[in-house]
Enzyme design. Structure first.
Site, PDB file in Angstrom:
ATOM      1  N   TRP A   1       4.082  13.695   2.337  1.00 40.81           N
ATOM      2  CA  TRP A   1       2.764  13.085   2.185  1.00 40.81           C
ATOM      3  C   TRP A   1       1.810  14.182   2.629  1.00 40.81           C
ATOM      4  O   TRP A   1       1.750  14.532   3.802  1.00 40.81           O
ATOM      5  CB  TRP A   1       2.625  11.852   3.088  1.00 40.81           C
ATOM      6  CG  TRP A   1       1.336  11.129   2.882  1.00 40.81           C
ATOM      7  CD1 TRP A   1       1.067  10.143   1.983  1.00 40.81           C
ATOM      8  CD2 TRP A   1       0.113  11.327   3.627  1.00 40.81           C
ATOM      9  NE1 TRP A   1      -0.230   9.728   2.102  1.00 40.81           N
ATOM     10  CE2 TRP A   1      -0.834  10.434   3.100  1.00 40.81           C
ATOM     11  CE3 TRP A   1      -0.269  12.174   4.665  1.00 40.81           C
ATOM     12  CZ2 TRP A   1      -2.151  10.360   3.584  1.00 40.81           C
ATOM     13  CZ3 TRP A   1      -1.567  12.106   5.145  1.00 40.81           C
ATOM     14  CH2 TRP A   1      -2.490  11.201   4.609  1.00 40.81           C
TER      15      TRP A   1
ATOM     16  N   ARG B   1       7.774   6.462   2.916  1.00 35.48           N
ATOM     17  CA  ARG B   1       6.972   7.125   3.948  1.00 35.48           C
ATOM     18  C   ARG B   1       6.079   8.214   3.384  1.00 35.48           C
ATOM     19  O   ARG B   1       5.169   8.685   4.056  1.00 35.48           O
ATOM     20  CB  ARG B   1       7.898   7.743   4.996  1.00 35.48           C
ATOM     21  CG  ARG B   1       8.685   6.745   5.786  1.00 35.48           C
ATOM     22  CD  ARG B   1       9.521   7.451   6.805  1.00 35.48           C
ATOM     23  NE  ARG B   1       8.681   8.123   7.779  1.00 35.48           N
ATOM     24  CZ  ARG B   1       8.533   7.731   9.033  1.00 35.48           C
ATOM     25  NH1 ARG B   1       9.179   6.692   9.455  1.00 35.48           N
ATOM     26  NH2 ARG B   1       7.756   8.374   9.859  1.00 35.48           N
TER      27      ARG B   1
ATOM     28  N   CYS C   1       5.595  11.844   6.372  1.00 38.26           N
ATOM     29  CA  CYS C   1       6.669  12.451   5.604  1.00 38.26           C
ATOM     30  C   CYS C   1       7.993  11.866   6.092  1.00 38.26           C
ATOM     31  O   CYS C   1       8.080  11.341   7.196  1.00 38.26           O
ATOM     32  CB  CYS C   1       6.679  13.951   5.819  1.00 38.26           C
ATOM     33  SG  CYS C   1       5.080  14.705   5.542  1.00 38.26           S
TER      34      CYS C   1
ATOM     35  N   HIS D   1     -26.835 -11.249   3.558  1.00 42.84           N
ATOM     36  CA  HIS D   1     -27.553 -10.137   4.190  1.00 42.84           C
ATOM     37  C   HIS D   1     -27.280  -8.835   3.453  1.00 42.84           C
ATOM     38  O   HIS D   1     -27.480  -7.758   4.016  1.00 42.84           O
ATOM     39  CB  HIS D   1     -27.143 -10.025   5.661  1.00 42.84           C
ATOM     40  CG  HIS D   1     -27.473 -11.269   6.439  1.00 42.84           C
ATOM     41  ND1 HIS D   1     -28.758 -11.571   6.841  1.00 42.84           N
ATOM     42  CD2 HIS D   1     -26.700 -12.312   6.831  1.00 42.84           C
ATOM     43  CE1 HIS D   1     -28.749 -12.736   7.473  1.00 42.84           C
ATOM     44  NE2 HIS D   1     -27.511 -13.210   7.475  1.00 42.84           N
TER      45      HIS D   1
ATOM     46  N   GLU E   1      -5.413  -1.414  -2.008  1.00 41.78           N
ATOM     47  CA  GLU E   1      -4.380  -0.394  -1.850  1.00 41.78           C
ATOM     48  C   GLU E   1      -3.342  -0.379  -2.967  1.00 41.78           C
ATOM     49  O   GLU E   1      -2.823   0.669  -3.282  1.00 41.78           O
ATOM     50  CB  GLU E   1      -3.732  -0.433  -0.463  1.00 41.78           C
ATOM     51  CG  GLU E   1      -2.980  -1.653  -0.099  1.00 41.78           C
ATOM     52  CD  GLU E   1      -2.401  -1.568   1.325  1.00 41.78           C
ATOM     53  OE1 GLU E   1      -2.232  -0.486   1.871  1.00 41.78           O
ATOM     54  OE2 GLU E   1      -2.117  -2.644   1.879  1.00 41.78           O
TER      55      GLU E   1
ATOM     56  N   LYS F   1       3.695   4.662   4.239  1.00 43.30           N
ATOM     57  CA  LYS F   1       3.957   3.449   5.013  1.00 43.30           C
ATOM     58  C   LYS F   1       3.627   3.622   6.484  1.00 43.30           C
ATOM     59  O   LYS F   1       3.072   2.742   7.125  1.00 43.30           O
ATOM     60  CB  LYS F   1       5.431   3.069   4.846  1.00 43.30           C
ATOM     61  CG  LYS F   1       5.844   1.805   5.582  1.00 43.30           C
ATOM     62  CD  LYS F   1       5.202   0.590   4.973  1.00 43.30           C
ATOM     63  CE  LYS F   1       5.558  -0.682   5.698  1.00 43.30           C
ATOM     64  NZ  LYS F   1       4.631  -1.776   5.341  1.00 43.30           N
TER      65      LYS F   1
ATOM     66  N   LYS G   1      -5.362  -5.598   0.592  1.00 48.08           N
ATOM     67  CA  LYS G   1      -4.153  -5.654  -0.244  1.00 48.08           C
ATOM     68  C   LYS G   1      -4.507  -5.267  -1.686  1.00 48.08           C
ATOM     69  O   LYS G   1      -3.795  -4.504  -2.315  1.00 48.08           O
ATOM     70  CB  LYS G   1      -3.540  -7.067  -0.263  1.00 48.08           C
ATOM     71  CG  LYS G   1      -2.787  -7.533   0.962  1.00 48.08           C
ATOM     72  CD  LYS G   1      -1.485  -6.848   1.239  1.00 48.08           C
ATOM     73  CE  LYS G   1      -1.667  -5.590   2.026  1.00 48.08           C
ATOM     74  NZ  LYS G   1      -1.726  -5.662   3.449  1.00 48.08           N
TER      75      LYS G   1
ATOM     76  N   GLU H   1      -8.088  -8.879   4.906  1.00 51.81           N
ATOM     77  CA  GLU H   1      -6.705  -8.544   4.550  1.00 51.81           C
ATOM     78  C   GLU H   1      -6.486  -8.674   3.035  1.00 51.81           C
ATOM     79  O   GLU H   1      -5.833  -7.830   2.419  1.00 51.81           O
ATOM     80  CB  GLU H   1      -5.742  -9.444   5.343  1.00 51.81           C
ATOM     81  CG  GLU H   1      -4.273  -9.278   5.044  1.00 51.81           C
ATOM     82  CD  GLU H   1      -3.717  -7.869   5.262  1.00 51.81           C
ATOM     83  OE1 GLU H   1      -4.436  -7.005   5.795  1.00 51.81           O
ATOM     84  OE2 GLU H   1      -2.580  -7.628   4.854  1.00 51.81           O
TER      85      GLU H   1
ATOM     86  N   ASN I   1       7.186  17.103   9.812  1.00 54.43           N
ATOM     87  CA  ASN I   1       6.287  15.962   9.723  1.00 54.43           C
ATOM     88  C   ASN I   1       5.290  16.124  10.861  1.00 54.43           C
ATOM     89  O   ASN I   1       5.694  16.375  11.987  1.00 54.43           O
ATOM     90  CB  ASN I   1       7.103  14.664   9.889  1.00 54.43           C
ATOM     91  CG  ASN I   1       6.236  13.426   9.818  1.00 54.43           C
ATOM     92  OD1 ASN I   1       5.068  13.488   9.439  1.00 54.43           O
ATOM     93  ND2 ASN I   1       6.822  12.293  10.186  1.00 54.43           N
ATOM     94  N   GLY I   2       4.002  16.023  10.566  1.00 48.18           N
ATOM     95  CA  GLY I   2       2.987  16.192  11.620  1.00 48.18           C
ATOM     96  C   GLY I   2       1.952  17.215  11.191  1.00 48.18           C
ATOM     97  O   GLY I   2       1.861  17.566  10.010  1.00 48.18           O
TER      98      GLY I   2
HETATM   99  O1  M6R Z   1       2.700   0.458  11.140  1.00 44.57           O
HETATM  100  P1  M6R Z   1       1.344  -0.044  11.489  1.00 44.57           P
HETATM  101  O2  M6R Z   1       1.248  -1.503  11.525  1.00 44.57           O
HETATM  102  O3  M6R Z   1       0.817   0.586  12.751  1.00 44.57           O
HETATM  103  O4  M6R Z   1       0.435   0.471  10.300  1.00 44.57           O
HETATM  104  C1  M6R Z   1      -0.948   0.281  10.296  1.00 44.57           C
HETATM  105  C2  M6R Z   1      -1.521   0.538   8.935  1.00 44.57           C
HETATM  106  O5  M6R Z   1      -1.269   1.863   8.532  1.00 44.57           O
HETATM  107  C3  M6R Z   1      -0.966  -0.410   7.867  1.00 44.57           C
HETATM  108  O6  M6R Z   1      -1.153  -1.741   8.220  1.00 44.57           O
HETATM  109  C4  M6R Z   1      -1.633  -0.144   6.505  1.00 44.57           C
HETATM  110  O7  M6R Z   1      -2.978  -0.483   6.553  1.00 44.57           O
HETATM  111  C5  M6R Z   1      -0.908  -0.910   5.410  1.00 44.57           C
HETATM  112  N1  M6R Z   1      -0.732  -0.064   4.269  1.00 44.57           N
HETATM  113  C6  M6R Z   1      -1.628  -2.119   4.966  1.00 44.57           C
HETATM  114  O8  M6R Z   1      -0.993  -2.791   3.938  1.00 44.57           O
END
Ligand code: M6R
Length: 610
Positions: A72, A27, A2, A506, A490, A605, A487, A483, A98-99
């Site tokens: 969030w 966030r 949040c 496999h 998400e 984020k 991408k 990766e 937040n938390g």
């Molecule tokens: O801020 P961080 O690098 O620790 O975040 C880790 C993951 O939450 C972050 O990389 C997440 O997977 C991204 N949305 C990927 O694009």
């Protein structure tokens, strides 16, 4: 997760809070709310974006003190009632959080027995009412009531609150969720992230866990958990507004993809000397001996940062001949803890606030390991708690899908691996000179990929409505396959899997038919022949090959239905180039599908809950 922002001063608080919330929206963005004080609490909140909230309040939100929140959801679905701020029963106190309050059910029952009623499903409302219950017993000090309440709370929090009987103060407290104070002239801000205050001040005070602060428009006091008043350092923010705005791009993600040549140049600046074949990493020079003598390196991270950690594993093992294990930070804590003195943990985090990564860091530190950080956000919790570290200097990353942080993290890991190799004598000076010379060319090679995006846009149009994607790579290209798949998942919500190319037979090969796009990352020389065999296997089952390859791998281009040619480089640097077309592919697919690229559903984020 949040976002929290607050203002106290002489200006209209709502304008500044809404502006801050917009900057924090990356966030968390399922709901937003604001409470200002103007004699009494004026509360507005609801499901949806900050823009909805802005419309809702129009010019009606008065007062020069207030707090705001972007949510969030953790406890309770995103709806108007569960949105923050939450208010006390008497309507005098408003609180944002937040938390996660882990014992909220127990506290709720106790408060229920005392006659408190609850309107939301959140854990946060409990804190508002708990503070109110202490104020009812002793109304002399809001800070004291907050301290007493927080003693009863288990879990994590960053909270901010205002109370109509204490109209000249905001109280904030932190345990596990980031909070900072923005120190202005006759005004103060509070926020969970520096981007919310950067337009108003460049002076910030970071709160540490257990601390509580009372903020007035001219001053602030900070106390530790054992109620000792602290003198906190004021840090200067090196954050320009330009960096946190879209600057003409449709989305932050696209801007950040295009910023990669600069991000990598910034990351290399002052650290490499190609002529001498040397690398200087100021942040870890003091602990170099410990790194050189490490029994092993454990890398802990989440998401994209975990993928860059996997690239790091290949790099450290190849260049410095040191054994490396890469752990999901979230899993590391729950394994038998064999880490200890003589081991080095590297935690990688863009935000520097990821709760699982922070927990892994603390666990490793408590067992005597040296913990190094590879972090982007300067002054973040992980950056401050690690024993030493190397900033990636990628600049603010706002798009939820991480792009430039990945390449900058890989760049830092590359620098660390070459330096360690030099220290250990596993690479010679001449080899280092060659490596560094080539590394210095990477930004311009990325630029050349970014000059030709039409082809990727074209491919994206053909495959935007595919229900599944498979990404295959070997060696350094395997983490890149992971990766690329992440991408796509998400931001476009297409199911995608990354696999080591040889593992395909496999299991995942069963998925391949004429409907399945298979993105093949064939960018490393030493695995080329084997990749060609894997491509043939996919083709034999009518899979549709999209290859990311170099002009040197002509055979791959001949076999693939589509191929994107990237500049040739040494295998160790190939992830820095091969990931770029994958970022672009996912971006264009998401745009074609009408998805919200910068704020994909369900994501945030910075993941500050475990
Ligand atoms: O801020 P961080 O690098 O620790 O975040 C880790 C993951 O939450 C972050 O990389 C997440 O997977 C991204 N949305 C990927 O694009």
């Amino acid at each position: 997760m949040c976002g929290i922002v607050g203002y106290i001063g002489n200006k209209q608080a709502s304008k500044i809070i809404i502006d801050g919330l917009k900057r924090l929206e990356y966030r968390g963005y399922d709901s937003a709310g604001i409470a200002t004080l103007n004699g009494k609490i004026q509360l507005n909140k609801g499901k949806g974006k900050v823009a909805n909230l802005e419309k809702m309040i129009g010019d009606s939100q008065n007062g020069s003190i207030g707090i705001g929140h972007t949510r969030w959801a953790t406890h309770g679905e995103p709806n108007d009632i569960n949105s923050h701020p939450h208010i006390s029963q008497n309507g005098k106190l408003a609180l944002v959080h937040n938390g996660i309050i882990e014992n909220y059910n127990t506290l709720k029952k106790k408060l229920n027995d005392q006659g408190y009623e609850f309107y939301s499903e959140t854990d946060t409302e409990v804190v508002a009412k708990l503070i109110e219950s202490f104020l009812e017993k002793d109304s002399s000090s809001l800070k004291k009531a907050v301290q007493l309440a927080l003693h009863q709370v288990t879990g994590t929090y960053g909270i901010a609150l205002v109370h109509s009987d204490f109209p000249d103060q905001i109280i904030v407290a932190r345990k596990g969720s980031p909070l900072l104070l923005g120190v202005g002239d006759g005004e103060m801000l509070i926020a969970s992230d520096a981007s919310a205050v950067a337009a108003y001040t460049d002076k910030v005070v970071y709160l540490d866990d257990g601390e509580i602060a009372v903020i007035t428009k001219d001053d602030y006091t900070v106390e530790s958990s054992d109620q000792v008043e602290l003198t906190k350092e004021i840090h200067e923010l090196a954050l320009s507004l330009e960096e946190i705005e879209k600057g003409g791009y449709d989305h932050f993600m696209l801007k950040e993809i295009f910023e990669q040549p600069k991000a990598i140049s910034d990351c290399l600046r002052g650290r490499i000397n190609a002529e001498e074949g040397t690398i200087t990493l100021g942040g870890i020079e003091n602990v170099m001996d410990q790194l050189v003598n490490a029994n092993r390196i454990v890398i802990a991270a989440c998401g994209t940062s975990w993928h860059s950690g996997l690239v790091g594993e290949y790099l450290f093992e190849y260049l410095a001949k040191v054994p490396v294990e890469v752990e999901y930070a979230s899993e590391f804590r729950y394994k038998e803890q064999l880490i200890g003195e003589g081991d080095v943990m590297i935690v990688i985090s863009q935000s520097g606030e990821t709760a699982d990564t922070l927990a892994a860091l603390r666990e490793a530190q408590s067992r005597g390991a040296l913990v190094l950080g590879v972090v982007n956000v300067v002054g973040s919790t992980i950056a401050r708690e690690t024993d030493a570290g190397v900033y990636i200097h990628a600049g603010p990353e706002i798009g939820v899908a991480s792009t430039k942080a990945f390449t900058a993290q890989v760049t830092v890991l590359t620098l660390m691996a070459i330096r360690l190799g030099l220290e250990k004598g596993t690479i010679k000076k001449e080899e280092a000179q060659k490596l560094i010379k080539e590394l210095a060319l990477i930004p311009s090679k990325i630029e050349s990929i970014l000059e030709n995006t039409d082809h990727i846009e074209h491919i994206s149009r053909l495959f935007s409505y595919a229900p599944n994607f498979l990404y295959l790579g070997r060696s350094y290209s395997f983490p890149v396959a992971l990766e690329g798949a992440l991408k796509l998942k998400e931001i476009s919500y297409i199911h995608a899997e990354g696999y080591p190319a040889a593992e395909m037979k496999h299991g995942p090969i069963a998925l391949i038919d004429e409907m399945m796009p298979v993105v093949v990352i064939a960018a490393t020389h030493h695995t080329n022949d084997k990749m060609i065999s894997n491509i043939e296997e996919v083709k034999a089952r009518k899979g549709r090959i999209i290859a990311i390859t170099t002009s040197e791998n002509g055979e791959v281009s001949d076999l693939a239905e589509f191929s994107t040619i990237i500049p040739a480089t040494m295998d160790v640097f190939s992830p820095l180039l091969s990931v770029i077309p994958l970022q672009l592919l996912s971006y264009y697919v998401a745009v074609n599908r009408g998805c919200n690229v910068d704020q994909p559903r369900n994501l945030a984020k910075s993941v500050t809950v475990e």
